[in-house]
Write a protein that holds these residues in place. Structure first.
Motif, PDB file in Angstrom:
ATOM      1  N   LYS A  61      50.242  27.603  42.834  1.00 43.98           N
ATOM      2  CA  LYS A  61      49.975  29.211  43.502  1.00 43.98           C
ATOM      3  C   LYS A  61      49.640  30.029  42.745  1.00 43.98           C
ATOM      4  CE  LYS A  61      52.057  30.489  47.265  1.00 43.98           C
ATOM      5  NZ  LYS A  61      51.966  30.222  48.799  1.00 43.98           N
ATOM      6  N   LEU A  62      50.418  29.995  41.321  1.00 44.40           N
ATOM      7  CA  LEU A  62      49.894  31.065  40.143  1.00 44.40           C
ATOM      8  C   LEU A  62      48.315  30.861  39.731  1.00 44.40           C
ATOM      9  CD1 LEU A  62      53.218  31.354  38.029  1.00 44.40           C
ATOM     10  CD2 LEU A  62      51.955  33.060  39.325  1.00 44.40           C
ATOM     11  N   LYS A  63      48.109  29.532  39.618  1.00 46.82           N
ATOM     12  CA  LYS A  63      46.729  29.146  39.179  1.00 46.82           C
ATOM     13  C   LYS A  63      45.615  29.688  40.042  1.00 46.82           C
ATOM     14  CE  LYS A  63      46.489  24.966  37.818  1.00 46.82           C
ATOM     15  NZ  LYS A  63      46.057  23.672  37.526  1.00 46.82           N
ATOM     16  N   GLN A  64      45.863  29.390  41.503  1.00 46.88           N
ATOM     17  CA  GLN A  64      45.086  29.955  42.506  1.00 46.88           C
ATOM     18  C   GLN A  64      44.916  31.209  42.672  1.00 46.88           C
ATOM     19  OE1 GLN A  64      42.795  28.035  44.103  1.00 46.88           O
ATOM     20  NE2 GLN A  64      42.085  29.885  45.062  1.00 46.88           N
ATOM     21  N   SER A  65      46.193  31.977  42.335  1.00 44.20           N
ATOM     22  CA  SER A  65      46.209  33.495  42.480  1.00 44.20           C
ATOM     23  C   SER A  65      45.163  34.211  41.268  1.00 44.20           C
ATOM     24  CB  SER A  65      47.783  34.021  42.445  1.00 44.20           C
ATOM     25  OG  SER A  65      48.141  33.897  41.125  1.00 44.20           O
ATOM     26  N   ASP A  66      44.959  33.476  40.342  1.00 48.63           N
ATOM     27  CA  ASP A  66      44.253  34.028  39.250  1.00 48.63           C
ATOM     28  C   ASP A  66      42.763  34.427  39.906  1.00 48.63           C
ATOM     29  OD1 ASP A  66      46.257  34.066  37.348  1.00 48.63           O
ATOM     30  OD2 ASP A  66      45.646  31.982  36.526  1.00 48.63           O
ATOM     31  N   ILE A  67      42.246  33.316  40.395  1.00 51.24           N
ATOM     32  CA  ILE A  67      41.044  33.494  41.183  1.00 51.24           C
ATOM     33  C   ILE A  67      41.067  34.393  42.482  1.00 51.24           C
ATOM     34  CG2 ILE A  67      39.031  32.237  42.450  1.00 51.24           C
ATOM     35  CD1 ILE A  67      40.406  29.823  40.792  1.00 51.24           C
ATOM     36  N   ASP A  68      42.013  34.311  43.162  1.00 53.83           N
ATOM     37  CA  ASP A  68      41.968  35.246  44.449  1.00 53.83           C
ATOM     38  C   ASP A  68      42.336  36.774  44.140  1.00 53.83           C
ATOM     39  OD1 ASP A  68      41.904  32.980  46.134  1.00 53.83           O
ATOM     40  OD2 ASP A  68      43.783  32.494  46.441  1.00 53.83           O
ATOM     41  N   MET A  69      43.109  36.835  43.301  1.00 51.99           N
ATOM     42  CA  MET A  69      43.329  38.220  42.790  1.00 51.99           C
ATOM     43  C   MET A  69      42.150  39.056  41.986  1.00 51.99           C
ATOM     44  SD  MET A  69      46.288  39.708  39.973  1.00 51.99           S
ATOM     45  CE  MET A  69      45.455  38.644  38.723  1.00 51.99           C
ATOM     46  N   LEU A  70      41.403  38.234  40.995  1.00 45.91           N
ATOM     47  CA  LEU A  70      40.016  38.815  40.929  1.00 45.91           C
ATOM     48  C   LEU A  70      39.014  39.197  41.916  1.00 45.91           C
ATOM     49  CD1 LEU A  70      39.674  36.746  37.541  1.00 45.91           C
ATOM     50  CD2 LEU A  70      40.260  39.207  37.845  1.00 45.91           C
ATOM     51  N   ARG A  71      39.038  38.240  42.978  1.00 44.68           N
ATOM     52  CA  ARG A  71      38.070  38.425  44.177  1.00 44.68           C
ATOM     53  C   ARG A  71      38.756  39.704  44.697  1.00 44.68           C
ATOM     54  NH1 ARG A  71      37.915  32.158  45.985  1.00 44.68           N
ATOM     55  NH2 ARG A  71      36.487  31.396  44.386  1.00 44.68           N
ATOM     56  N   ILE A 101      40.507  42.144  43.923  1.00 48.52           N
ATOM     57  CA  ILE A 101      40.217  43.437  43.216  1.00 48.52           C
ATOM     58  C   ILE A 101      38.684  43.946  43.033  1.00 48.52           C
ATOM     59  CG2 ILE A 101      40.509  44.416  41.121  1.00 48.52           C
ATOM     60  CD1 ILE A 101      43.312  42.985  40.658  1.00 48.52           C
ATOM     61  N   GLU A 102      38.067  42.939  42.727  1.00 51.61           N
ATOM     62  CA  GLU A 102      36.347  43.267  42.659  1.00 51.61           C
ATOM     63  C   GLU A 102      35.988  43.573  43.987  1.00 51.61           C
ATOM     64  OE1 GLU A 102      34.840  39.499  41.425  1.00 51.61           O
ATOM     65  OE2 GLU A 102      35.181  39.949  39.264  1.00 51.61           O
ATOM     66  N   SER A 103      36.268  43.250  45.103  1.00 53.55           N
ATOM     67  CA  SER A 103      35.935  43.528  46.592  1.00 53.55           C
ATOM     68  C   SER A 103      36.392  44.771  47.040  1.00 53.55           C
ATOM     69  CB  SER A 103      36.267  42.346  47.463  1.00 53.55           C
ATOM     70  OG  SER A 103      37.638  42.120  47.683  1.00 53.55           O
ATOM     71  N   ALA A 104      37.226  45.512  46.186  1.00 55.52           N
ATOM     72  CA  ALA A 104      38.111  46.721  46.554  1.00 55.52           C
ATOM     73  C   ALA A 104      36.764  47.817  46.773  1.00 55.52           C
ATOM     74  CB  ALA A 104      38.971  47.139  45.805  1.00 55.52           C
ATOM     75  N   ALA A 105      36.893  48.462  47.867  1.00 53.96           N
ATOM     76  CA  ALA A 105      35.790  49.406  47.988  1.00 53.96           C
ATOM     77  C   ALA A 105      36.097  51.030  47.649  1.00 53.96           C
ATOM     78  CB  ALA A 105      35.531  49.750  49.730  1.00 53.96           C
ATOM     79  N   SER A 106      37.359  51.091  47.121  1.00 47.86           N
ATOM     80  CA  SER A 106      37.712  52.551  46.647  1.00 47.86           C
ATOM     81  C   SER A 106      38.823  52.232  45.579  1.00 47.86           C
ATOM     82  CB  SER A 106      38.416  53.239  47.627  1.00 47.86           C
ATOM     83  OG  SER A 106      39.501  53.019  48.207  1.00 47.86           O
ATOM     84  N   PHE A 107      38.928  53.308  44.759  1.00 45.16           N
ATOM     85  CA  PHE A 107      40.138  53.092  43.713  1.00 45.16           C
ATOM     86  C   PHE A 107      41.674  53.095  44.612  1.00 45.16           C
ATOM     87  CE2 PHE A 107      43.629  54.897  41.058  1.00 45.16           C
ATOM     88  CZ  PHE A 107      43.254  53.978  39.903  1.00 45.16           C
ATOM     89  N   ALA A 108      41.799  53.608  45.500  1.00 45.27           N
ATOM     90  CA  ALA A 108      43.098  53.320  46.428  1.00 45.27           C
ATOM     91  C   ALA A 108      43.178  51.859  46.865  1.00 45.27           C
ATOM     92  CB  ALA A 108      43.108  54.312  47.534  1.00 45.27           C
ATOM     93  N   ALA A 109      42.187  51.319  47.387  1.00 44.62           N
ATOM     94  CA  ALA A 109      42.061  49.798  47.759  1.00 44.62           C
ATOM     95  C   ALA A 109      42.417  49.210  46.594  1.00 44.62           C
ATOM     96  CB  ALA A 109      40.933  49.446  48.444  1.00 44.62           C
ATOM     97  N   PHE A 110      41.760  49.171  45.299  1.00 44.32           N
ATOM     98  CA  PHE A 110      41.599  48.716  44.220  1.00 44.32           C
ATOM     99  C   PHE A 110      43.290  48.553  43.640  1.00 44.32           C
ATOM    100  CE2 PHE A 110      42.473  49.086  39.486  1.00 44.32           C
ATOM    101  CZ  PHE A 110      41.938  47.886  39.098  1.00 44.32           C
ATOM    102  N   ALA A 111      43.928  49.894  43.722  1.00 46.43           N
ATOM    103  CA  ALA A 111      45.402  50.032  43.182  1.00 46.43           C
ATOM    104  C   ALA A 111      46.221  49.130  44.248  1.00 46.43           C
ATOM    105  CB  ALA A 111      45.865  51.509  43.337  1.00 46.43           C
ATOM    106  N   THR A 112      45.931  49.334  45.377  1.00 44.23           N
ATOM    107  CA  THR A 112      46.844  48.738  46.644  1.00 44.23           C
ATOM    108  C   THR A 112      46.736  47.092  46.390  1.00 44.23           C
ATOM    109  OG1 THR A 112      46.640  50.429  47.875  1.00 44.23           O
ATOM    110  CG2 THR A 112      47.337  48.248  48.824  1.00 44.23           C
ATOM    111  N   ALA A 113      45.689  46.748  46.110  1.00 46.88           N
ATOM    112  CA  ALA A 113      45.421  45.108  45.785  1.00 46.88           C
ATOM    113  C   ALA A 113      45.890  44.741  44.627  1.00 46.88           C
ATOM    114  CB  ALA A 113      44.010  44.805  45.950  1.00 46.88           C
ATOM    115  N   ARG A 114      45.925  45.472  43.426  1.00 54.12           N
ATOM    116  CA  ARG A 114      46.386  45.391  42.088  1.00 54.12           C
ATOM    117  C   ARG A 114      47.908  45.239  42.466  1.00 54.12           C
ATOM    118  NH1 ARG A 114      46.179  48.734  36.792  1.00 54.12           N
ATOM    119  NH2 ARG A 114      47.757  49.913  37.942  1.00 54.12           N
ATOM    120  N   ALA A 115      48.440  46.113  43.141  1.00 50.70           N
ATOM    121  CA  ALA A 115      50.119  46.156  43.233  1.00 50.70           C
ATOM    122  C   ALA A 115      50.512  44.884  43.924  1.00 50.70           C
ATOM    123  CB  ALA A 115      50.631  47.523  43.825  1.00 50.70           C
ATOM    124  N   ASP A 116      50.015  44.748  45.083  1.00 60.40           N
ATOM    125  CA  ASP A 116      50.122  43.416  46.036  1.00 60.40           C
ATOM    126  C   ASP A 116      50.381  42.269  45.194  1.00 60.40           C
ATOM    127  OD1 ASP A 116      50.640  45.501  48.066  1.00 60.40           O
ATOM    128  OD2 ASP A 116      48.530  44.601  48.958  1.00 60.40           O
TER     129      ASP A 116
END
Length: 81
Positions: free
Chosen positions: A14-24, A26-41
């Motif tokens: 799950k950690l290995k898969q999360s590397d890919i999923d997390m990048l996707r 964060i890359e798809s975040a439409a705003s800085f707030a969405a980016f920050a939320t995704a990164r924190a989650d």
């Protein structure tokens, strides 16, 4: 294979898969707030996974089995997002 080893192997996958999923996510975040939320989650989820083996009680019984954390993507699917 002991139960703890199975959980650790699942955690590692799950950690290995999360590397890919997390990048996707964060890359798809439409705003800085969405980016920050995704990164924190994702950071919280990954820390929960890394902490999982340390959470095994020494006298673990059937009622003490820790739950595998859900990724933000898995949680969104359950919530119907």
């Amino acid at each position: 294979m002991a139960f703890e080893d199975i959980v650790r192997a699942t955690r590692d996958e799950k950690l290995k898969q999360s590397d890919i999923d997390m990048l996707r996510a964060i890359e798809s975040a439409a705003s800085f707030a969405a980016f920050a939320t995704a990164r924190a989650d994702w950071a919280t989820y990954r820390q929960d996974l890394r902490s999982l083996p340390a959470s095994f009680p020494s006298d673990m019984g059937e009622d003490d089995i820790p739950e595998m954390p859900l990724s933000p993507t898995e949680q969104a699917t359950l919530n119907g997002d």
